[in-house]
Scaffold this motif. Structure first.
Motif, PDB file in Angstrom:
ATOM      1  N   PHE A  38     -10.375  36.001  -3.965  1.00 11.54           N
ATOM      2  CA  PHE A  38      -9.943  34.713  -2.696  1.00 11.54           C
ATOM      3  C   PHE A  38      -9.231  36.658  -1.653  1.00 11.54           C
ATOM      4  O   PHE A  38      -9.290  36.747  -0.883  1.00 11.54           O
ATOM      5  CB  PHE A  38      -9.135  34.346  -2.957  1.00 11.54           C
ATOM      6  CG  PHE A  38      -8.336  33.615  -1.635  1.00 11.54           C
ATOM      7  CD1 PHE A  38      -8.962  32.156  -1.617  1.00 11.54           C
ATOM      8  CD2 PHE A  38      -7.499  33.804  -0.930  1.00 11.54           C
ATOM      9  CE1 PHE A  38      -8.956  31.821  -0.433  1.00 11.54           C
ATOM     10  CE2 PHE A  38      -6.855  33.618   0.049  1.00 11.54           C
ATOM     11  CZ  PHE A  38      -7.423  31.835   0.310  1.00 11.54           C
ATOM     12  N   ILE A  39      -8.972  37.693  -2.417  1.00  6.41           N
ATOM     13  CA  ILE A  39      -7.423  38.337  -1.857  1.00  6.41           C
ATOM     14  C   ILE A  39      -8.518  39.434  -1.111  1.00  6.41           C
ATOM     15  O   ILE A  39      -8.694  39.667   0.125  1.00  6.41           O
ATOM     16  CB  ILE A  39      -6.685  39.064  -2.741  1.00  6.41           C
ATOM     17  CG1 ILE A  39      -5.699  38.171  -2.840  1.00  6.41           C
ATOM     18  CG2 ILE A  39      -6.240  40.108  -1.649  1.00  6.41           C
ATOM     19  CD1 ILE A  39      -4.668  38.571  -4.055  1.00  6.41           C
ATOM     20  N   VAL A  40      -9.226  39.677  -1.650  1.00  7.83           N
ATOM     21  CA  VAL A  40     -10.446  40.843  -1.026  1.00  7.83           C
ATOM     22  C   VAL A  40     -11.554  40.434   0.012  1.00  7.83           C
ATOM     23  O   VAL A  40     -11.620  40.853   1.228  1.00  7.83           O
ATOM     24  CB  VAL A  40     -11.884  40.848  -2.224  1.00  7.83           C
ATOM     25  CG1 VAL A  40     -12.832  42.287  -1.379  1.00  7.83           C
ATOM     26  CG2 VAL A  40     -11.019  42.033  -2.897  1.00  7.83           C
ATOM     27  N   HIS A  41     -12.001  38.974   0.007  1.00 12.37           N
ATOM     28  CA  HIS A  41     -12.795  38.551   0.820  1.00 12.37           C
ATOM     29  C   HIS A  41     -12.461  37.033   1.990  1.00 12.37           C
ATOM     30  O   HIS A  41     -12.700  37.147   3.111  1.00 12.37           O
ATOM     31  CB  HIS A  41     -13.839  37.740  -0.278  1.00 12.37           C
ATOM     32  CG  HIS A  41     -14.803  38.387  -0.628  1.00 12.37           C
ATOM     33  ND1 HIS A  41     -15.577  39.441  -0.075  1.00 12.37           N
ATOM     34  CD2 HIS A  41     -14.181  38.457  -2.122  1.00 12.37           C
ATOM     35  CE1 HIS A  41     -16.500  40.086  -1.237  1.00 12.37           C
ATOM     36  NE2 HIS A  41     -15.367  39.360  -2.481  1.00 12.37           N
ATOM     37  N   HIS A  42     -10.837  36.678   1.836  1.00 16.37           N
ATOM     38  CA  HIS A  42     -10.192  35.428   2.595  1.00 16.37           C
ATOM     39  C   HIS A  42      -9.117  36.100   3.034  1.00 16.37           C
ATOM     40  O   HIS A  42      -8.340  35.519   3.202  1.00 16.37           O
ATOM     41  CB  HIS A  42     -10.238  34.371   1.910  1.00 16.37           C
ATOM     42  CG  HIS A  42     -11.390  33.777   2.086  1.00 16.37           C
ATOM     43  ND1 HIS A  42     -12.160  33.080   2.777  1.00 16.37           N
ATOM     44  CD2 HIS A  42     -12.492  33.847   0.657  1.00 16.37           C
ATOM     45  CE1 HIS A  42     -13.577  33.132   1.798  1.00 16.37           C
ATOM     46  NE2 HIS A  42     -13.829  33.071   1.127  1.00 16.37           N
ATOM     47  N   THR A  43      -8.343  37.756   3.656  1.00 16.05           N
ATOM     48  CA  THR A  43      -7.337  37.827   4.011  1.00 16.05           C
ATOM     49  C   THR A  43      -7.502  38.937   4.791  1.00 16.05           C
ATOM     50  O   THR A  43      -8.433  39.786   4.731  1.00 16.05           O
ATOM     51  CB  THR A  43      -6.056  38.198   2.834  1.00 16.05           C
ATOM     52  OG1 THR A  43      -7.131  39.820   1.907  1.00 16.05           O
ATOM     53  CG2 THR A  43      -5.958  37.796   1.378  1.00 16.05           C
ATOM     54  N   VAL A  44      -7.035  38.808   5.919  1.00 16.79           N
ATOM     55  CA  VAL A  44      -7.258  39.413   7.008  1.00 16.79           C
ATOM     56  C   VAL A  44      -5.318  39.794   7.585  1.00 16.79           C
ATOM     57  O   VAL A  44      -4.661  39.154   6.995  1.00 16.79           O
ATOM     58  CB  VAL A  44      -6.691  38.955   8.402  1.00 16.79           C
ATOM     59  CG1 VAL A  44      -7.474  39.911   9.830  1.00 16.79           C
ATOM     60  CG2 VAL A  44      -8.724  38.239   8.763  1.00 16.79           C
ATOM     61  N   THR A  45      -5.206  41.587   6.946  1.00 13.75           N
ATOM     62  CA  THR A  45      -3.537  41.689   7.410  1.00 13.75           C
ATOM     63  C   THR A  45      -3.565  42.803   8.654  1.00 13.75           C
ATOM     64  O   THR A  45      -4.033  43.770   8.911  1.00 13.75           O
ATOM     65  CB  THR A  45      -2.761  42.254   6.157  1.00 13.75           C
ATOM     66  OG1 THR A  45      -3.993  43.944   6.316  1.00 13.75           O
ATOM     67  CG2 THR A  45      -2.942  42.209   4.797  1.00 13.75           C
ATOM     68  N   ASP A  46      -2.741  42.886   9.503  1.00 14.09           N
ATOM     69  CA  ASP A  46      -3.191  44.275  10.581  1.00 14.09           C
ATOM     70  C   ASP A  46      -2.316  45.198  10.133  1.00 14.09           C
ATOM     71  O   ASP A  46      -3.443  45.935  10.966  1.00 14.09           O
ATOM     72  CB  ASP A  46      -1.227  43.166  11.888  1.00 14.09           C
ATOM     73  CG  ASP A  46      -1.491  42.533  12.341  1.00 14.09           C
ATOM     74  OD1 ASP A  46      -2.355  41.668  12.545  1.00 14.09           O
ATOM     75  OD2 ASP A  46      -0.665  41.971  12.848  1.00 14.09           O
ATOM     76  N   ILE A  78     -13.267  27.893  -3.366  1.00 20.76           N
ATOM     77  CA  ILE A  78     -12.880  28.503  -2.491  1.00 20.76           C
ATOM     78  C   ILE A  78     -14.059  28.223  -1.340  1.00 20.76           C
ATOM     79  O   ILE A  78     -14.060  28.156  -0.259  1.00 20.76           O
ATOM     80  CB  ILE A  78     -12.959  29.798  -2.896  1.00 20.76           C
ATOM     81  CG1 ILE A  78     -11.782  30.068  -3.645  1.00 20.76           C
ATOM     82  CG2 ILE A  78     -12.970  30.589  -1.524  1.00 20.76           C
ATOM     83  CD1 ILE A  78     -12.083  31.649  -3.973  1.00 20.76           C
ATOM     84  N   GLY A  79     -15.351  27.454  -1.779  1.00 25.14           N
ATOM     85  CA  GLY A  79     -16.311  26.996  -1.154  1.00 25.14           C
ATOM     86  C   GLY A  79     -17.400  28.832  -0.353  1.00 25.14           C
ATOM     87  O   GLY A  79     -18.404  28.131   0.099  1.00 25.14           O
ATOM     88  N   ASP A  80     -17.504  29.316  -1.686  1.00 28.62           N
ATOM     89  CA  ASP A  80     -17.849  30.430  -1.264  1.00 28.62           C
ATOM     90  C   ASP A  80     -19.790  30.319  -1.542  1.00 28.62           C
ATOM     91  O   ASP A  80     -19.483  29.862  -2.957  1.00 28.62           O
ATOM     92  CB  ASP A  80     -17.577  32.331  -1.062  1.00 28.62           C
ATOM     93  CG  ASP A  80     -16.772  32.410  -0.381  1.00 28.62           C
ATOM     94  OD1 ASP A  80     -16.470  31.136   0.204  1.00 28.62           O
ATOM     95  OD2 ASP A  80     -16.163  33.545  -0.309  1.00 28.62           O
ATOM     96  N   GLU A  94     -12.888  46.383  -5.774  1.00 22.61           N
ATOM     97  CA  GLU A  94     -13.015  46.370  -4.040  1.00 22.61           C
ATOM     98  C   GLU A  94     -11.384  45.691  -3.723  1.00 22.61           C
ATOM     99  O   GLU A  94     -11.015  46.273  -2.794  1.00 22.61           O
ATOM    100  CB  GLU A  94     -13.337  45.006  -3.747  1.00 22.61           C
ATOM    101  CG  GLU A  94     -15.560  45.091  -3.884  1.00 22.61           C
ATOM    102  CD  GLU A  94     -15.819  46.443  -2.926  1.00 22.61           C
ATOM    103  OE1 GLU A  94     -15.544  46.463  -2.048  1.00 22.61           O
ATOM    104  OE2 GLU A  94     -16.465  47.283  -3.416  1.00 22.61           O
ATOM    105  N   LEU A  95     -10.661  45.464  -4.462  1.00 22.91           N
ATOM    106  CA  LEU A  95      -9.026  44.984  -3.896  1.00 22.91           C
ATOM    107  C   LEU A  95      -8.336  46.274  -3.512  1.00 22.91           C
ATOM    108  O   LEU A  95      -7.567  46.470  -2.783  1.00 22.91           O
ATOM    109  CB  LEU A  95      -8.555  43.940  -5.748  1.00 22.91           C
ATOM    110  CG  LEU A  95      -7.189  43.876  -5.204  1.00 22.91           C
ATOM    111  CD1 LEU A  95      -7.129  43.024  -3.652  1.00 22.91           C
ATOM    112  CD2 LEU A  95      -6.638  43.529  -6.739  1.00 22.91           C
ATOM    113  N   MET A  96      -8.447  47.603  -4.092  1.00 25.41           N
ATOM    114  CA  MET A  96      -7.674  48.718  -4.604  1.00 25.41           C
ATOM    115  C   MET A  96      -7.964  48.778  -3.522  1.00 25.41           C
ATOM    116  O   MET A  96      -7.259  50.280  -3.501  1.00 25.41           O
ATOM    117  CB  MET A  96      -8.049  48.610  -6.249  1.00 25.41           C
ATOM    118  CG  MET A  96      -7.573  48.376  -6.990  1.00 25.41           C
ATOM    119  SD  MET A  96      -6.376  49.506  -8.933  1.00 25.41           S
ATOM    120  CE  MET A  96      -9.101  49.496  -9.086  1.00 25.41           C
ATOM    121  N   LYS A  97      -8.907  48.843  -2.843  1.00 26.45           N
ATOM    122  CA  LYS A  97      -9.653  49.101  -1.881  1.00 26.45           C
ATOM    123  C   LYS A  97      -9.114  49.082  -0.685  1.00 26.45           C
ATOM    124  O   LYS A  97      -8.558  50.322   0.222  1.00 26.45           O
ATOM    125  CB  LYS A  97     -10.830  49.598  -0.850  1.00 26.45           C
ATOM    126  CG  LYS A  97     -12.250  50.025  -1.947  1.00 26.45           C
ATOM    127  CD  LYS A  97     -14.059  49.474  -1.764  1.00 26.45           C
ATOM    128  CE  LYS A  97     -14.292  50.273  -2.446  1.00 26.45           C
ATOM    129  NZ  LYS A  97     -16.124  50.117  -1.596  1.00 26.45           N
TER     130      LYS A  97
END
Length: 215
Positions: A38-46, A78-80, A94-97
């Protein structure tokens, strides 16, 4: 369960809304990999989108991940619509990128002393990012100090001083033990670098773009 990010006390309301669940057990595995997906595909941070700066993910637990992120589970929760099950190891890669990822293993948890659990997480995110938490009551301090060490805004001496200052209502023996517990729990791999002090109001809330959907 997920909520919006918050840079002020609104995060407390999000925490209050968490439903404490029960059940499961017996497999020595929990579904951390779904949160990672979820963090990889559904988060956005400035921080990442505008400045290319990694954020921080702290996972608290005492068991292993399941081997795969299930296609069926992702669709249901999640619905993906992903094409196939994903290898958990690849999801963490991917998460650690975009994130500094830490696993926090409380020593007094049921599997807190289990070497296979610790080694499992070390294989995924590196030994320096697996933290053994001596006292679960110092979880918040442990996270704060670890971020400070990574950012170069504190060193271990600063951390001890800050912890004692925050808990100055306690006696010196108690605060010393508290500070020792925290410094024993954080990763020393990030200590000893150049310390850059930040302003006291550096974490004050600020207006954000209405085009950013914070999760």
């Amino acid at each position: 369960q997920v909520s919006q990010f918050a840079s002020d006390d609104r995060i407390e309301q999000a925490l209050d809304n968490i439903l404490i669940e029960r059940g499961g057990g017996g497999t020595m595995s929990e579904s951390y990999q779904n949160a990672a997906y979820f963090i990889v595909h559904h988060t956005v941070t400035d921080a990442w989108e505008k400045r290319g700066k990694k954020g921080y993910v702290f996972i608290f637990g005492d068991e292993k991940n399941y081997t795969n992120v299930s296609r069926a589970t992702v669709a249901r929760l999640i619905g993906d619509d992903i094409q196939k099950d994903l290898l958990t190891a690849n999801v963490y890669t991917e998460l650690m990128k975009k994130w500094n990822v830490f696993f926090v293993l409380p020593r007094r948890a049921i599997h807190g002393g289990n070497l296979s659990v610790r080694n499992h997480w070390m294989d995924f995110i590196g030994s320096q990012n697996v933290l053994e938490l001596e006292d679960e009551n110092t979880a918040a301090e442990c996270v704060a100090v670890q971020i400070g060490l990574c950012e170069g805004s504190v060193d271990l001496d600063d951390a001890v001083s800050d912890i004692k200052d925050v808990h100055k209502d306690l006696d010196d023996r108690t605060t010393t033990a508290l500070a020792k517990s925290v410094t024993n729990s954080v990763s020393k791999a990030y200590a000893g670098g150049r310390v850059t002090k930040v302003k006291d109001d550096a974490l004050a809330p600020s207006d954000t773009s209405p085009n950013i959907d914070r999760l």
